[in-house]
Design a protein around this motif. Structure first.
Motif, PDB file in Angstrom:
ATOM      1  N   GLY A  27       4.737   0.475  15.549  1.00  0.00           N
ATOM      2  CA  GLY A  27       5.181   1.586  14.709  1.00  0.00           C
ATOM      3  C   GLY A  27       5.326   1.155  13.267  1.00  0.00           C
ATOM      4  N   GLU A  28       6.121   1.898  12.542  1.00  0.00           N
ATOM      5  CA  GLU A  28       6.333   1.627  11.125  1.00  0.00           C
ATOM      6  C   GLU A  28       7.231   0.413  10.932  1.00  0.00           C
ATOM      7  OE1 GLU A  28       7.994   5.138   9.453  1.00  0.00           O
ATOM      8  OE2 GLU A  28       6.293   6.390  10.002  1.00  0.00           O
ATOM      9  N   ASP A  29       7.285  -0.045   9.685  1.00  0.00           N
ATOM     10  CA  ASP A  29       8.172  -1.154   9.349  1.00  0.00           C
ATOM     11  C   ASP A  29       9.616  -0.746   9.650  1.00  0.00           C
ATOM     12  OD1 ASP A  29       5.890  -2.328   8.497  1.00  0.00           O
ATOM     13  OD2 ASP A  29       6.366  -2.252   6.357  1.00  0.00           O
ATOM     14  N   THR A  30      10.436  -1.731   9.989  1.00  0.00           N
ATOM     15  CA  THR A  30      11.834  -1.448  10.337  1.00  0.00           C
ATOM     16  C   THR A  30      12.736  -2.551   9.789  1.00  0.00           C
ATOM     17  OG1 THR A  30      13.295  -0.814  12.145  1.00  0.00           O
ATOM     18  CG2 THR A  30      11.701  -2.553  12.601  1.00  0.00           C
TER      19      THR A  30
END
Length: 130
Positions: A27-30
């Motif tokens: 997924g996206e950066d976290t």
């Protein structure tokens, strides 16, 4: 009504085993859970997912950590518990087994009443001597 836990990607993780986040939850950066929401988001390839035990939830909980904040996993208590369990299991195997009802010596049966006779061979119901 019965409430059950849902099944998702967190169930496949082992407890106290760090895994790269991008391998289990793309997924996206976290963010790192220790750095907090004010920190910059990092690529998931730089973060580690770690599943922790919880005292009241058997499924545990998962936190994401950067390399700097990844907790040190102490593997000694688990090994000690395993060794203790193996020793207890070995002790149970070597312990004397309890006598079973089928191991008891058979006594003579009265041919008239079909009950066990006393040690003297006397039927307690009809008085027949064997």
């Amino acid at each position: 009504m019965k409430i059950t836990a849902s099944s998702d990607w967190r169930d496949s993780l082992a407890f106290d085993a760090p895994t790269v986040v991008s391998e289990i939850a793309p997924g996206e950066d976290t963010r790192c859970s220790v750095c907090g929401p004010a920190s910059d988001a990092r690529p998931r390839t730089e973060l580690w997912a770690l599943k922790h035990r919880h005292p009241t939830d058997h499924a545990g909980y998962v936190r994401f950590y950067c390399t700097e904040h990844l907790p040190v996993i102490d593997r000694k208590p688990a090994a000690a518990k395993t060794a203790k369990a193996n020793a207890a299991r070995a002790e149970r195997k070597t312990a004397t087994r309890r006598p079973m009802l089928s191991d008891a010596p058979l006594r003579a049966l009265c041919p008239n009443c079909f009950v066990e006779t006393s040690a003297k061979g006397l039927c307690g119901i009809c008085g027949t001597q064997l």
